[in-house]
Motif scaffolding. Structure first.
Motif, PDB file in Angstrom:
ATOM      1  N   ARG A 120      32.270  40.480  26.954  1.00 20.54           N
ATOM      2  CA  ARG A 120      33.085  39.541  27.506  1.00 20.54           C
ATOM      3  C   ARG A 120      34.393  39.923  27.506  1.00 20.54           C
ATOM      4  O   ARG A 120      35.191  39.621  28.405  1.00 20.54           O
ATOM      5  CB  ARG A 120      32.586  38.362  26.756  1.00 20.54           C
ATOM      6  N   VAL A 159      33.231  41.299  38.387  1.00 17.62           N
ATOM      7  CA  VAL A 159      32.840  41.647  36.925  1.00 17.62           C
ATOM      8  C   VAL A 159      31.955  40.622  36.316  1.00 17.62           C
ATOM      9  O   VAL A 159      32.259  39.376  36.280  1.00 17.62           O
ATOM     10  CB  VAL A 159      34.073  41.826  36.188  1.00 17.62           C
ATOM     11  N   VAL A 160      30.804  41.151  35.916  1.00 16.33           N
ATOM     12  CA  VAL A 160      29.851  40.146  35.382  1.00 16.33           C
ATOM     13  C   VAL A 160      29.434  40.816  33.845  1.00 16.33           C
ATOM     14  O   VAL A 160      29.794  42.054  33.452  1.00 16.33           O
ATOM     15  CB  VAL A 160      28.584  39.927  36.175  1.00 16.33           C
ATOM     16  N   VAL A 161      28.873  39.883  32.947  1.00 19.07           N
ATOM     17  CA  VAL A 161      28.462  40.495  31.558  1.00 19.07           C
ATOM     18  C   VAL A 161      26.948  40.386  31.752  1.00 19.07           C
ATOM     19  O   VAL A 161      26.423  39.261  32.246  1.00 19.07           O
ATOM     20  CB  VAL A 161      28.956  39.500  30.745  1.00 19.07           C
ATOM     21  N   ARG A 193      38.910  42.510  34.804  1.00 19.75           N
ATOM     22  CA  ARG A 193      39.582  41.758  35.729  1.00 19.75           C
ATOM     23  C   ARG A 193      41.100  41.943  35.691  1.00 19.75           C
ATOM     24  O   ARG A 193      41.818  41.591  36.870  1.00 19.75           O
ATOM     25  CB  ARG A 193      39.328  40.323  35.189  1.00 19.75           C
ATOM     26  N   ALA A 238      34.912  42.582  30.246  1.00 21.27           N
ATOM     27  CA  ALA A 238      35.110  41.896  31.442  1.00 21.27           C
ATOM     28  C   ALA A 238      36.434  41.174  31.630  1.00 21.27           C
ATOM     29  O   ALA A 238      37.110  41.603  32.833  1.00 21.27           O
ATOM     30  CB  ALA A 238      33.929  40.981  31.594  1.00 21.27           C
ATOM     31  N   ASP A 292      29.951  34.018  34.898  1.00 16.53           N
ATOM     32  CA  ASP A 292      30.254  35.559  34.888  1.00 16.53           C
ATOM     33  C   ASP A 292      28.966  36.075  34.233  1.00 16.53           C
ATOM     34  O   ASP A 292      28.827  37.464  34.240  1.00 16.53           O
ATOM     35  CB  ASP A 292      31.396  35.888  34.581  1.00 16.53           C
ATOM     36  N   MET A 336      29.336  44.760  32.813  1.00 17.22           N
ATOM     37  CA  MET A 336      29.588  45.154  31.361  1.00 17.22           C
ATOM     38  C   MET A 336      28.417  44.840  30.618  1.00 17.22           C
ATOM     39  O   MET A 336      27.761  43.666  30.614  1.00 17.22           O
ATOM     40  CB  MET A 336      30.909  44.249  31.115  1.00 17.22           C
TER      41      MET A 336
END
Length: 135
Positions: A100, A114-116, A107, A103, A32, A91
């Protein structure tokens, strides 16, 4: 058992090649995580919303131009999160650690993509991308 003993070199080779295939995912912090360049593509092509979970003073010291400031502690009840839960969220924090956690929370709140930002604002700056500072 003789098969394992007789073919140990092949088993070792298979394990090494499997590890080499997994290394990019493990090395960049998980599936992610996105690089700064990938984050820019998400913002430009898919209208991703950037959520900066730093504290207000950190945000004012430097952030991604379009980022929404939502400190991690205020994320769960925030009205600043997009209502369209299909929009990608990127994020961001200083290094990626708080992002993290954010994120995972996003979710749980129902956001689908959702990504970091891998490496956080530190990586963004190192990539030479623009940083906005609020006075």
């Amino acid at each position: 058992m003789n098969f394992l003993v007789d073919n140990w070199i092949w088993l070792l080779s298979a394990a090494a090649s499997g590890g080499a295939l997994l290394w990019p995912t493990i090395g960049r912090g998980g599936a992610d995580a996105v690089s700064p360049a990938e984050a820019v593509q998400l913002m430009n092509r898919e209208k991703a919303v950037v959520i900066d979970v730093c504290e207000p003073a950190e945000f004012a010291a430097g952030h991604i131009g379009q980022a929404r400031s939502i400190p991690l502690a205020q994320l769960e009840g925030s009205k600043s999160l997009p209502t369209n839960k299909a929009l990608p969220l990127v994020m961001v924090c200083a290094s990626g650690v708080r992002a993290r956690r954010a994120a995972a929370l996003a979710r749980r709140l129902g956001h689908e993509r959702v990504v970091v930002l891998d490496g956080g604002m530190n990586a963004w700056r190192e990539a030479g991308l623009p940083v906005r500072k609020d006075a």
